[in-house]
Every structure is written in C-alpha cells, then in structure tokens.
Design an enzyme around this catalytic site. Structure first.
Site, short mmCIF file in Angstrom:
data_model
loop_
_atom_site.label_atom_id
_atom_site.label_comp_id
_atom_site.label_asym_id
_atom_site.label_seq_id
_atom_site.Cartn_x
_atom_site.Cartn_y
_atom_site.Cartn_z
CB THR A 100 -8.17 14.14 3.30
OG1 THR A 100 -9.01 15.10 2.70
CG2 THR A 100 -8.57 12.77 2.75
CG ASP A 101 -11.76 18.16 4.48
OD1 ASP A 101 -11.23 17.68 3.45
OD2 ASP A 101 -12.04 19.37 4.59
CD GLU A 102 -10.99 15.84 -1.09
OE1 GLU A 102 -11.25 14.92 -1.88
OE2 GLU A 102 -10.44 16.90 -1.43
CE LYS A 134 -4.77 10.50 2.64
NZ LYS A 134 -3.33 10.35 2.94
CE1 TYR A 137 -5.77 12.17 -1.62
CE2 TYR A 137 -7.77 13.47 -1.28
CZ TYR A 137 -6.48 13.12 -0.90
OH TYR A 137 -5.91 13.71 0.21
P1 NAD Z 1 1.93 16.31 -2.19
O1 NAD Z 1 1.29 15.66 -3.38
O2 NAD Z 1 2.42 17.69 -2.29
O3 NAD Z 1 3.14 15.41 -1.68
C1 NAD Z 1 3.08 14.02 -1.59
C2 NAD Z 1 4.49 13.50 -1.34
O4 NAD Z 1 4.43 12.08 -1.21
C3 NAD Z 1 5.45 13.81 -2.50
O5 NAD Z 1 6.68 14.27 -1.99
C4 NAD Z 1 5.62 12.47 -3.18
O6 NAD Z 1 6.87 12.32 -3.84
C5 NAD Z 1 5.46 11.52 -2.01
N1 NAD Z 1 5.02 10.16 -2.43
C6 NAD Z 1 3.98 9.85 -3.24
N2 NAD Z 1 3.91 8.52 -3.40
C7 NAD Z 1 4.90 7.98 -2.64
C8 NAD Z 1 5.32 6.66 -2.38
N3 NAD Z 1 4.70 5.60 -2.94
N4 NAD Z 1 6.36 6.47 -1.56
C9 NAD Z 1 7.02 7.53 -1.00
N5 NAD Z 1 6.68 8.79 -1.23
C10 NAD Z 1 5.63 9.03 -2.04
O7 NAD Z 1 0.87 16.15 -1.03
P2 NAD Z 1 0.45 17.11 0.17
O8 NAD Z 1 -0.56 18.06 -0.31
O9 NAD Z 1 1.68 17.60 0.83
O10 NAD Z 1 -0.30 16.07 1.11
C11 NAD Z 1 0.40 15.35 2.12
C12 NAD Z 1 -0.57 14.45 2.85
O11 NAD Z 1 -1.59 15.24 3.45
C13 NAD Z 1 -1.28 13.44 1.97
O12 NAD Z 1 -1.41 12.24 2.67
C14 NAD Z 1 -2.66 14.06 1.72
O13 NAD Z 1 -3.62 13.08 1.48
C15 NAD Z 1 -2.88 14.78 3.04
N6 NAD Z 1 -3.75 15.94 3.00
C16 NAD Z 1 -3.49 16.97 2.13
C17 NAD Z 1 -4.29 18.12 2.15
C18 NAD Z 1 -4.06 19.28 1.22
O14 NAD Z 1 -4.89 20.19 1.18
N7 NAD Z 1 -2.96 19.31 0.46
C19 NAD Z 1 -5.36 18.19 3.08
C20 NAD Z 1 -5.61 17.13 3.93
C21 NAD Z 1 -4.77 16.02 3.89
O1 DAU Z 2 -9.99 18.76 1.57
C1 DAU Z 2 -8.67 18.29 1.66
C2 DAU Z 2 -8.18 17.95 0.28
O2 DAU Z 2 -7.97 19.18 -0.38
C3 DAU Z 2 -6.90 17.12 0.25
O3 DAU Z 2 -7.15 15.87 0.84
C4 DAU Z 2 -6.40 16.92 -1.19
O4 DAU Z 2 -5.18 16.23 -1.21
C5 DAU Z 2 -6.24 18.29 -1.81
O5 DAU Z 2 -5.89 18.12 -3.18
C6 DAU Z 2 -7.52 19.10 -1.71
O6 DAU Z 2 -8.55 18.52 -2.54
P1 DAU Z 2 -9.54 19.46 -3.39
O7 DAU Z 2 -10.08 18.68 -4.51
O8 DAU Z 2 -10.50 20.17 -2.50
O9 DAU Z 2 -8.46 20.55 -3.88
P2 DAU Z 2 -8.26 21.27 -5.29
O10 DAU Z 2 -7.22 22.33 -5.07
O11 DAU Z 2 -8.04 20.31 -6.40
O12 DAU Z 2 -9.66 21.97 -5.51
C7 DAU Z 2 -10.20 22.88 -4.57
C8 DAU Z 2 -11.55 23.33 -5.11
O13 DAU Z 2 -11.33 24.12 -6.29
C9 DAU Z 2 -12.45 22.19 -5.54
O14 DAU Z 2 -13.81 22.55 -5.26
C10 DAU Z 2 -12.24 22.11 -7.05
C11 DAU Z 2 -11.97 23.54 -7.43
N1 DAU Z 2 -11.05 23.74 -8.58
C12 DAU Z 2 -9.83 23.13 -8.54
C13 DAU Z 2 -8.94 23.28 -9.59
C14 DAU Z 2 -7.60 22.58 -9.58
C15 DAU Z 2 -11.41 24.57 -9.62
O15 DAU Z 2 -12.51 25.16 -9.63
N2 DAU Z 2 -10.53 24.72 -10.65
C16 DAU Z 2 -9.32 24.10 -10.70
O16 DAU Z 2 -8.58 24.27 -11.69
#
Ligand code: NAD
Ligand code: DAU
Length: 343
Positions: A123-125, A151, A147
């Site tokens: 992730t970019d985080e 990562k 988190y």
């Molecule tokens: P999500 O939370 O929707 O899905 C995560 C999945 O992993 C779920 O199906 C869950 O059941 C499974 N899981 C969790 N723990 C597990 C374990 N111990 N063993 C097997 N399976 C397990 O997540 P997402 O948003 O689809 O993210 C997927 C990946 O991409 C993650 O690695 C996350 O860090 C990364 N990522 C997400 C974002 C985003 O914006 N959502 C951005 C950048 C990177």
């Molecule tokens: O940047 C990549 C990441 O993006 C992934 O690695 C993470 O898995 C994914 O959860 C996401 O993280 P963020 O913390 O950026 O996403 P979130 O949707 O929780 O929040 C996006 C922005 O919105 C952040 O600045 C917090 C704000 N927010 C979020 C929620 C849930 C609010 O203002 N109100 C809210 O209720």
C-alpha cells in the site's frame, strides 16, 4: 499457469479473480481465504463452479493450509490482509499476525518449490503522510498506523527473501481503491450506502485529508501487467492519478446519489490521520504497458450504480457485525459532530 490468490474473497482479490476468469481463461486459479468479516464467498460464488477454479477456506498463517493450497502453483498473489486503518487503531494484533506472520508462512512454502513469482500486494500508506510531491519507490518508508506498519513489515520481509534466498518477489504499493464489492467500512462505500439511505456522512477532522483514487479494475490490470511483464525483485507504485480531498469525494458521492450537503457531519478525527498520500507511477508505466484508464467521474458512476443495484449485498453486511462496529466507532462522535455551514 497455476496461480494462488490469497484473500480472493475480499474486495480487490475478488475483482482480480473475476478478471482472470474473463481474460486468462486457460489459467488454473486457487483462492485461499479465511473468510474474515471482510471476506465473502458470495463475492466469487459464481466462479467457484468453473473448471480450473478451486476455493480453499483457510488461514495464511496456517502452514498446512498454505501447503495444500499452494501445491503445484507457479505464482502467488497475496491480497490476504487485515486492511482497515480504524480497526488497526482499536486492535493491532490481528494485523501483525496476518500482515506480517502470514506473509512469512507464505514465503516459506513458496521457496520450497520451483516457482515463478511471489507478488506481495502492499500500500502507499507505507510511505507515511506526504505533504508535498509524490512518493517514489526509492523513498524511505515511514508508516504511521498499526495497519501501515504491519504492511511495511510484510513487504520488507518479502523483499528480504528476495535478497537472502533469491526468491522472485515483486511488491506493489497501490493507492486508495474504490469500486464494486468494497466492504462498506471504507470511505466511498460507507458514504454511498449511507447517502442512499439518507443517513449522515461522518467526515473525519476538517475533511481536507487527501488521497489518490484508483478504480479497482485498473489496480487488477496493473497487478496482471506486473506479473506478466516484470522480471521480479522490484517494487512498483500503482496510482490512479485522481488526487482529491475527502470533502471533494463526499460531494461527488452526494451528486451521484442525488442527496444534499445537509448529510455531511464533521466528526472527531482519526488518531494519527495521515494528511496526504500521492504516488509517482513512472516506474510501472515505463516498464510495463499499464496505465490507469478509468477517470474518477466514470469510476464513481460504475460504483454508485453497483451499490444501487446490490442493496441486498450491503444491507446484509450492515445489519450484522458491521452494525455493532458502526455504533462503537461513530455514535458518540456523531452526537458531538457539526454540519456544513449554511451558504
Ligand atoms: P479486504 O479487507 O476487502 O479483503 C481482505 C481479504 O483477506 C478478505 O477476503 C479476508 O477474508 C482475507 N483474509 C484476511 N485475513 C486472512 C488470513 N489470515 N488468511 C486468509 N485470508 C485472510 O481487503 P482489500 O481492500 O481487498 O485489500 C486487499 C489487499 O490490497 C490487502 O493486502 C491491502 O493491504 C491491499 N491494498 C488495499 C487497498 C485499498 O484501497 N483497499 C489499497 C492498497 C493496497
Ligand atoms: O491508501 C491505500 C489504503 O487505502 C489501503 O492500504 C487500505 O487498506 C484502505 O483501507 C485505504 O486506507 P484509508 O485509511 O485511506 O481508507 P479509508 O476508506 O478508511 O479512509 C479514506 C479517507 O477518508 C481517510 O482520509 C479517512 C477518511 N474517512 C474514512 C472513513 C471510513 C472519513 O473521513 N470518514 C470515514 O468514516
């Protein structure tokens, strides 16, 4: 090609295996997923009946489950993770377990075989808050939430296997994804589903934190491009190029749903809230044929339409575990919140 996709029942993982089913029809796909609160078999149920597709319910921290699922696989894409920053602030141990130890278990099994590629989805985080400019892959890491620290641990471990054992590892660092099948704890699906029901939209702090938004299909295509076109041993940023403040995103949601600004509530901020993420994507666009294709307006149209037409999917989630989580996380903060000043 036989590929293991961990976390394939979650948001991005399910979109990825759906894309493989459509575009890499000769590939064999194994999904390993623990089905935590965020993983849903219904996300991929139609795919599990296809020839060449296998679903294994199991934990990436369990060596026996991992060995069984990885048998005969050429490549692994590890999406499995605990992913929600707010939950990591409440409780970090499941994040350290899955996002670090789980990666170690996968890597250990991976290196027992003669395999092509291990892709760790990061992730970019991991760069931390970037007030100005754009993060490059060579920048130092400064994760600031449990988190993102977990990562960072996972991806550093993966690269350490590359340097130590010659394991063919790729790390990808993507920005904020949005699109169909995203669990409604995240900003965009939470606000769309709340707005569709006329409920308040809880914006953290001043609403001016900034994120780069990436449509999930573009992320999936980027991962496939890197899998097929990169030699390994590299890190790639993957961004959509649509940098927006949370307030701008909220207004886009309200416009798409046809709701008014009176739903916006400014609530107490997330502790340690990173102000801004922004990525330089020159490496991936220079080394592969990939570039982001979906502009934010179009991506939002597709996403809002999906939530409109999949009400049963998210109502089922919101009435279960999520309802309790939402009350715990938001009720008191919403009671102390303020709205948008009248113009
Ligand atoms: P999500 O939370 O929707 O899905 C995560 C999945 O992993 C779920 O199906 C869950 O059941 C499974 N899981 C969790 N723990 C597990 C374990 N111990 N063993 C097997 N399976 C397990 O997540 P997402 O948003 O689809 O993210 C997927 C990946 O991409 C993650 O690695 C996350 O860090 C990364 N990522 C997400 C974002 C985003 O914006 N959502 C951005 C950048 C990177
Ligand atoms: O940047 C990549 C990441 O993006 C992934 O690695 C993470 O898995 C994914 O959860 C996401 O993280 P963020 O913390 O950026 O996403 P979130 O949707 O929780 O929040 C996006 C922005 O919105 C952040 O600045 C917090 C704000 N927010 C979020 C929620 C849930 C609010 O203002 N109100 C809210 O209720």
């Amino acid at each position: 090609m036989k590929i293991l996709v961990t976390g394939g029942a979650g948001f991005i993982g399910s979109n990825f295996v759906r894309m493989l089913a459509a575009e890499r029809t000769t590939w064999k796909v194994v999904v390993l997923d623990k089905l935590t609160y965020a993983g849903r078999l219904e996300n991929i149920e139609d795919l599990t009946v296809r020839p060449g597709f296998r679903f294994v319910m199991g934990d990436i921290c369990d060596p026996a489950a991992v060995a069984g699922a990885m048998e005969g696989c050429d490549a692994v894409v590890n999406f499995a993770a605990e992913t929600h920053v707010d939950r990591s602030i409440e409780e970090a141990s499941s994040f350290v377990r899955t996002d670090v130890e789980g990666v170690r278990v996968l890597l250990e099994e991976f290196r027992k075989g003669d395999r092509l590629l291990f892709l760790q989805v990061s992730t970019d985080e991991v760069y931390g808050s970037v007030e100005t400019g754009y993060s490059r892959e060579t920048d130092s890491l400064c994760p600031r939430s449990p988190y993102s620290a977990s990562k960072a641990g996972g991806e550093l471990l993966a690269m350490s296997y590359h340097y130590t054992y010659g394991t063919p590892v790729i790390v990808t660092r993507a920005s904020n994804n949005y699109g169909p099948f995203q669990y409604p704890e995240k900003l965009i699906p939470l606000f769309i589903t709340n707005a569709l029901d006329g409920l308040q939209l809880p914006l953290y702090g001043d609403g001016l934190n900034r994120r780069d938004w990436l449509f999930v299909e573009d992320h999936c295509k980027a991962i496939l491009a890197v899998l097929e076109q990169s030699p390994g041993g590299s890190v790639y940023n993957i961004g959509g190029g649509f940098e927006k403040s949370n307030l701008e995103v909220t207004r886009a949601v309200l416009d798409s749903v046809g709701a008014g600004p009176e739903l916006i509530r400014f609530i107490e901020d997330r502790p340690g809230h990173d102000r801004r993420y922004a990525l330089d994507i020159g490496r991936i666009t220079g080394e592969t044929s990939w570039k982001p294709e979906t502009d934010f307006r179009r991506g939002m149209e597709i996403t809002v339409e999906w939530y409109r037409t999949h009400r049963k999917w998210w109502e089922g989630i919101k009435s279960g575990e999520f309802g309790e989580y939402y009350r715990r996380m938001y009720r008191d903060r919403l009671a102390r919140s303020r709205g948008v000043p009248q113009e």
